[in-house]
Write a protein that holds these residues in place. Structure first.
Motif, PDB file in Angstrom:
ATOM      1  N   ALA A   1      10.382  -0.706   2.311  1.00 26.48           N
ATOM      2  CA  ALA A   1       8.972  -1.109   2.323  1.00 26.48           C
ATOM      3  C   ALA A   1       8.547  -1.776   1.016  1.00 26.48           C
ATOM      4  O   ALA A   1       7.872  -2.809   1.013  1.00 26.48           O
ATOM      5  N   GLU A   2       8.944  -1.185  -0.114  1.00 28.26           N
ATOM      6  CA  GLU A   2       8.507  -1.712  -1.406  1.00 28.26           C
ATOM      7  C   GLU A   2       9.032  -3.126  -1.640  1.00 28.26           C
ATOM      8  O   GLU A   2       8.318  -3.989  -2.184  1.00 28.26           O
ATOM      9  N   ALA A   3      10.273  -3.373  -1.213  1.00 33.57           N
ATOM     10  CA  ALA A   3      10.841  -4.718  -1.400  1.00 33.57           C
ATOM     11  C   ALA A   3      10.144  -5.730  -0.499  1.00 33.57           C
ATOM     12  O   ALA A   3       9.866  -6.862  -0.921  1.00 33.57           O
ATOM     13  N   HIS A   4       9.849  -5.363   0.742  1.00 26.66           N
ATOM     14  CA  HIS A   4       9.102  -6.270   1.621  1.00 26.66           C
ATOM     15  C   HIS A   4       7.722  -6.559   1.023  1.00 26.66           C
ATOM     16  O   HIS A   4       7.233  -7.699   1.070  1.00 26.66           O
ATOM     17  N   ALA A   5       7.093  -5.530   0.455  1.00 26.86           N
ATOM     18  CA  ALA A   5       5.774  -5.718  -0.154  1.00 26.86           C
ATOM     19  C   ALA A   5       5.844  -6.677  -1.342  1.00 26.86           C
ATOM     20  O   ALA A   5       5.018  -7.578  -1.491  1.00 26.86           O
TER      21      ALA A   5
ATOM     22  N   ASP B   1       1.320 -17.365   5.472  1.00 24.77           N
ATOM     23  CA  ASP B   1       1.779 -16.766   6.728  1.00 24.77           C
ATOM     24  C   ASP B   1       3.013 -15.897   6.499  1.00 24.77           C
ATOM     25  O   ASP B   1       3.123 -14.789   7.050  1.00 24.77           O
ATOM     26  N   GLU B   2       3.932 -16.406   5.673  1.00 23.75           N
ATOM     27  CA  GLU B   2       5.140 -15.636   5.377  1.00 23.75           C
ATOM     28  C   GLU B   2       4.797 -14.381   4.581  1.00 23.75           C
ATOM     29  O   GLU B   2       5.400 -13.317   4.784  1.00 23.75           O
ATOM     30  N   ALA B   3       3.840 -14.500   3.660  1.00 24.50           N
ATOM     31  CA  ALA B   3       3.408 -13.343   2.871  1.00 24.50           C
ATOM     32  C   ALA B   3       2.829 -12.269   3.786  1.00 24.50           C
ATOM     33  O   ALA B   3       3.168 -11.080   3.671  1.00 24.50           O
ATOM     34  N   ALA B   4       1.963 -12.690   4.711  1.00 26.38           N
ATOM     35  CA  ALA B   4       1.368 -11.730   5.643  1.00 26.38           C
ATOM     36  C   ALA B   4       2.450 -11.044   6.474  1.00 26.38           C
ATOM     37  O   ALA B   4       2.405  -9.828   6.700  1.00 26.38           O
ATOM     38  N   ALA B   5       3.456 -11.814   6.913  1.00 25.35           N
ATOM     39  CA  ALA B   5       4.544 -11.241   7.711  1.00 25.35           C
ATOM     40  C   ALA B   5       5.328 -10.211   6.900  1.00 25.35           C
ATOM     41  O   ALA B   5       5.709  -9.149   7.428  1.00 25.35           O
ATOM     42  N   SER B   6       5.576 -10.484   5.629  1.00 25.92           N
ATOM     43  CA  SER B   6       6.298  -9.528   4.783  1.00 25.92           C
ATOM     44  C   SER B   6       5.499  -8.245   4.593  1.00 25.92           C
ATOM     45  O   SER B   6       6.051  -7.139   4.636  1.00 25.92           O
TER      46      SER B   6
ATOM     47  N   ALA C   1       6.461  -4.398   5.739  1.00 25.40           N
ATOM     48  CA  ALA C   1       6.393  -3.225   4.862  1.00 25.40           C
ATOM     49  C   ALA C   1       5.595  -2.109   5.515  1.00 25.40           C
ATOM     50  O   ALA C   1       5.959  -0.924   5.429  1.00 25.40           O
ATOM     51  N   LEU C   2       4.511  -2.472   6.208  1.00 27.29           N
ATOM     52  CA  LEU C   2       3.661  -1.468   6.842  1.00 27.29           C
ATOM     53  C   LEU C   2       4.280  -0.885   8.101  1.00 27.29           C
ATOM     54  O   LEU C   2       3.967   0.238   8.485  1.00 27.29           O
ATOM     55  N   GLU C   3       5.156  -1.629   8.746  1.00 26.94           N
ATOM     56  CA  GLU C   3       5.914  -1.054   9.866  1.00 26.94           C
ATOM     57  C   GLU C   3       6.781   0.097   9.375  1.00 26.94           C
ATOM     58  O   GLU C   3       6.948   1.116  10.053  1.00 26.94           O
ATOM     59  N   ILE C   4       7.341  -0.076   8.190  1.00 26.18           N
ATOM     60  CA  ILE C   4       8.241   0.927   7.620  1.00 26.18           C
ATOM     61  C   ILE C   4       7.450   2.075   6.996  1.00 26.18           C
ATOM     62  O   ILE C   4       7.822   3.242   7.115  1.00 26.18           O
ATOM     63  N   LYS C   5       6.319   1.728   6.367  1.00 22.49           N
ATOM     64  CA  LYS C   5       5.521   2.709   5.630  1.00 22.49           C
ATOM     65  C   LYS C   5       4.042   2.469   5.946  1.00 22.49           C
ATOM     66  O   LYS C   5       3.343   1.816   5.178  1.00 22.49           O
ATOM     67  N   PRO C   6       3.535   2.983   7.058  1.00 20.49           N
ATOM     68  CA  PRO C   6       2.172   2.662   7.512  1.00 20.49           C
ATOM     69  C   PRO C   6       1.066   3.127   6.570  1.00 20.49           C
ATOM     70  O   PRO C   6      -0.042   2.583   6.622  1.00 20.49           O
ATOM     71  N   ASP C   7       1.323   4.120   5.739  1.00 22.99           N
ATOM     72  CA  ASP C   7       0.281   4.649   4.860  1.00 22.99           C
ATOM     73  C   ASP C   7       0.336   4.046   3.459  1.00 22.99           C
ATOM     74  O   ASP C   7      -0.139   4.643   2.489  1.00 22.99           O
TER      75      ASP C   7
ATOM     76  N   VAL D   1      -0.392  -2.057   0.122  1.00 19.98           N
ATOM     77  CA  VAL D   1       0.075  -3.160   0.964  1.00 19.98           C
ATOM     78  C   VAL D   1      -0.993  -3.550   1.983  1.00 19.98           C
ATOM     79  O   VAL D   1      -1.149  -4.733   2.299  1.00 19.98           O
ATOM     80  N   HIS D   2      -1.748  -2.596   2.495  1.00 17.75           N
ATOM     81  CA  HIS D   2      -2.888  -2.953   3.345  1.00 17.75           C
ATOM     82  C   HIS D   2      -3.842  -3.865   2.555  1.00 17.75           C
ATOM     83  O   HIS D   2      -4.371  -4.845   3.092  1.00 17.75           O
ATOM     84  N   ASN D   3      -4.051  -3.536   1.291  1.00 16.87           N
ATOM     85  CA  ASN D   3      -4.897  -4.378   0.437  1.00 16.87           C
ATOM     86  C   ASN D   3      -4.299  -5.769   0.269  1.00 16.87           C
ATOM     87  O   ASN D   3      -4.995  -6.786   0.404  1.00 16.87           O
ATOM     88  N   ASN D   4      -3.000  -5.830  -0.012  1.00 22.40           N
ATOM     89  CA  ASN D   4      -2.360  -7.131  -0.232  1.00 22.40           C
ATOM     90  C   ASN D   4      -2.302  -7.954   1.050  1.00 22.40           C
ATOM     91  O   ASN D   4      -2.428  -9.184   1.005  1.00 22.40           O
TER      92      ASN D   4
END
Length: 451
Positions: free
Chosen positions: A86-90, A103-108, A112-118, A122-125
């Motif tokens: 998650a941290e690397a995707h973020a 668009d690519e940033a949003a996808a990354s 990250a949130l798929e792996i670590k929803p809380d 990353v929700h902020n970013n």
């Protein structure tokens, strides 16, 4: 596996395991000793070129020092080795965001949130990426998720306030900025962000107090000093303003340009026009002054943020014009094609009709079919050539009573060469007398009525 690190204080070589070296690198990294940390991560990669933590952390440093393309390459390689991270995707999302790959940033960030929803940060970013994509309602939802997970997350409250302001939800926006200051009263940007909501042409004291606090907390910011000086000057306290303006004069070119624009605004009307804190407030003032029937137009729609606000106020048909391919020419430091939606047409209300294409191609045919005068138009063209095209083609329909809102009119370093220049030339060429109805340095907007 072991690697050789730098000599210790006894000048004897120490042998570290990869994990020990990583721990040491992170210590230096956390202490912001980036050069030492970078050297350690590079040593690790000499021993093991596919060590994912070293690749990732070296990528983080590359992003921190402004080499986001390098960061993208390194973190992508790390993720090819360790994909569910998650941290690397973020951090890849952050590097992509810095390059404008929204668009690519949003996808990354979503990965990250798929792996670590809380993952509140990353929700902020993700919210930041969505905001830049003009998807403000989605951005607001992301910021609210971050706050639900981490109620004291200062940045999310601040960013939520900015997104709500851009949506025209000013009371909610003000509440968000106040909340950020409840969390951290020494947040200089929070005081700056709050001041536009307190602007009152009859009494600027509350807004002035906000900017006094911002300057006290960050006295080196000439941007804060400009706003404080302007508010003081607007309130007739020119001697107090001078202290701040003197520092702005000796600072960056961007500050001097704002100061030049302020002096122009002060001298342009018999009386200084009202100061507003958002484009939405400017639109409301403009429509209140646009008494005559006629066309309502916007030039420069992009993601549809402002045309949706205009359509909500206008209570009539609104026409928006945009190529949706970005700037037709380079605009100083912005290359041709900047601000493109990649051809994506935004979602708008039923009373909005969008005309896709370059202004010089779409506007002549529109004018042939719509000969009414212009009641109100929002010019968000940014560059001189596009603004001139619009004003020249519509010159016969810009009449006494027409109200024009210009975005990017004041506040940029090159403001005298852009929309301002095009309008000044057109006013002289076509004999338009005009007055400024309001202005905002926060949104770089002026609203003008032709008299």
């Amino acid at each position: 596996m072991s690697i050789m690190n730098r000599p210790d204080h006894s000048r004897q070589q120490q042998t570290f395991t990869i994990q020990q070296a990583l721990d040491l690198g992170v210590q230096h990294h956390t202490a912001r000793d980036l050069s030492t940390a970078e050297g350690i991560y590079q040593q690790i990669l000499k021993a093991d070129p596919n060590q994912p933590d070293a690749l990732h952390l070296l990528g983080v440093i590359a992003h921190q020092v402004g080499k986001s393309d390098v960061a993208e390459e390194l973190i992508t390689k790390a993720l090819s080795i360790k994909p569910d991270w998650a941290e690397a995707h973020a951090n890849l999302g952050n590097a992509l965001m810095a390059q404008g790959k929204l668009d690519e940033a949003a996808a990354s960030h979503r990965k990250a949130l798929e792996i670590k929803p809380d993952f509140a940060e990353v929700h902020n970013n993700l919210g930041n990426a969505l905001k830049e994509l003009g998807r403000l309602e989605e951005a607001v939802a992301s910021y609210r998720k971050a706050i639900a997970i981490k109620p004291g997350h200062l940045e999310s409250h601040s960013n939520l306030g900015t997104a709500l302001r851009d949506l025209g939800k000013l009371n909610e926006a003000e509440a968000s900025h106040r909340k950020s200051l409840e969390i951290h009263s020494s947040f200089a940007a929070g005081h700056y962000n709050l001041h536009p909501f307190l602007l009152d042409p009859g009494n600027m004291e509350a807004s002035i107090e906000c900017m006094h606090k911002a300057v006290e907390l960050d006295p080196e910011s000439t941007n804060y000093r400009f706003y404080l000086g302007m508010l003081l000057d607007y309130s007739g306290k020119s001697r107090d303003a001078k202290t701040h303006f003197d520092l702005v004069e000796n600072g960056a070119r961007s500050g001097r340009a704002k100061l030049d624009a302020w002096r122009y605004i002060k001298s342009a009307n018999d009386k200084i026009p009202p100061m507003v804190g958002s484009s939405f407030e400017g639109f409301k003032i403009g429509f209140d002054a646009a008494k005559s029937d006629g066309l309502v137009l916007e030039f420069g729609v992009r993601f549809g943020t402002t045309i949706r606000q205009i359509a909500a106020i206008a209570n009539q048909e609104v026409h928006g014009f945009d190529s949706f391919e970005g700037l037709p020419d380079a605009w100083h430091n912005e290359p041709k094609g900047s601000y493109s939606t990649k051809g994506v047409i935004p979602s708008v209300q039923e009373n909005v009709i969008l005309h896709s294409g370059w202004f010089e191609d779409t506007l002549p045919d529109f004018i042939n079919k719509h000969e009414a005068p212009v009641r109100f138009m929002n010019v968000d063209c940014d560059i001189y050539r596009s603004t001139k095209t619009v004003l020249d083609l519509l010159a016969k329909q810009i009449v006494a009573g027409t109200v024009i809102s210009f975005d990017e009119y004041i506040g940029n370093e090159t403001w005298r060469d852009d929309e301002f220049k095009a309008f000044q030339e057109a006013a002289l060429q076509y004999g338009w007398n005009y007055e400024y109805l309001c202005f905002s340095f926060v949104s770089k907007q002026v609203v003008v009525r032709i008299n």
